[in-house]
Scaffold this motif. Structure first.
Motif, PDB file in Angstrom:
ATOM      1  N   ALA A  33       0.845  -1.179   0.000  1.00  0.00           N
ATOM      2  CA  ALA A  33       0.000   0.000   0.000  1.00  0.00           C
ATOM      3  C   ALA A  33       0.887   1.237   0.000  1.00  0.00           C
ATOM      4  O   ALA A  33       1.954   1.243   0.620  1.00  0.00           O
ATOM      5  N   SER A  52      -4.378   1.034  -2.194  1.00  0.00           N
ATOM      6  CA  SER A  52      -4.023  -0.319  -1.807  1.00  0.00           C
ATOM      7  C   SER A  52      -2.972  -0.892  -2.742  1.00  0.00           C
ATOM      8  O   SER A  52      -2.692  -0.346  -3.813  1.00  0.00           O
ATOM      9  N   LYS A  57      -8.457   0.060  -4.231  1.00  0.00           N
ATOM     10  CA  LYS A  57      -9.017   0.792  -3.100  1.00  0.00           C
ATOM     11  C   LYS A  57      -8.216   2.066  -2.881  1.00  0.00           C
ATOM     12  O   LYS A  57      -6.989   2.056  -2.929  1.00  0.00           O
ATOM     13  N   PHE A 104      -7.057  -2.095   5.389  1.00  0.00           N
ATOM     14  CA  PHE A 104      -7.222  -0.842   4.674  1.00  0.00           C
ATOM     15  C   PHE A 104      -8.298  -0.031   5.385  1.00  0.00           C
ATOM     16  O   PHE A 104      -9.440   0.073   4.936  1.00  0.00           O
ATOM     17  N   TYR A 109      -3.289   4.004   8.177  1.00  0.00           N
ATOM     18  CA  TYR A 109      -2.704   4.639   7.005  1.00  0.00           C
ATOM     19  C   TYR A 109      -1.319   5.208   7.265  1.00  0.00           C
ATOM     20  O   TYR A 109      -0.500   5.296   6.341  1.00  0.00           O
TER      21      TYR A 109
END
Length: 125
Positions: A33, A52, A57, A104, A109
């Motif tokens: 990611a 992702s 995504k 995710f 993040y």
């Protein structure tokens, strides 16, 4: 180990657009990611957008939603941040980060393992 490199920053006027690019020499960059983050002087790094590993995504911070778009081209080993309608408050050093986040979901993040050195975006008003 990934060696990330950003490019595409520069000096623009408010309302202009820029596209930032992030790449790595390692082909397994496609298995991570990748997020874009920005940092103002003296401030903590702030999440901007993430994509992702598969590219299917994405998520974008509320502060840039509707203006910034993240995408990746796995064949080209690239991740892009398209920045439109730039504002003076977008002025910051933008860095890409890569990581094997377990989910995710917001809260994961920022858990990137590798970071580029950043590229400066300056927006004049």
């Amino acid at each position: 180990q990934l060696q990330l490199e950003e490019s595409g920053g520069g000096l623009v006027q408010a309302g202009d657009s820029l596209r930032l690019s992030c790449t790595a020499a390692q082909r397994n960059f496609t298995h991570y990611a990748v997020g874009w983050f920005r940092q103002y002087p003296g401030q903590e790094r702030e999440f901007v957008a993430i994509v992702s590993w598969s590219g299917d995504k994405t998520d974008v911070a509320d502060s840039v939603k509707g203006r910034f778009t993240i995408a990746r081209d796995k064949a080209a080993n690239m991740v892009y941040l398209q920045m439109n309608s730039l504002k003076s408050e977008d002025t910051a050093v933008y860095s890409c980060g890569a990581g094997t986040i377990p989910f995710f979901e917001p809260g994961y993040y920022n858990d990137m393992n590798y970071w580029g050195k950043g590229t400066l975006v300056s927006v004049s008003s």
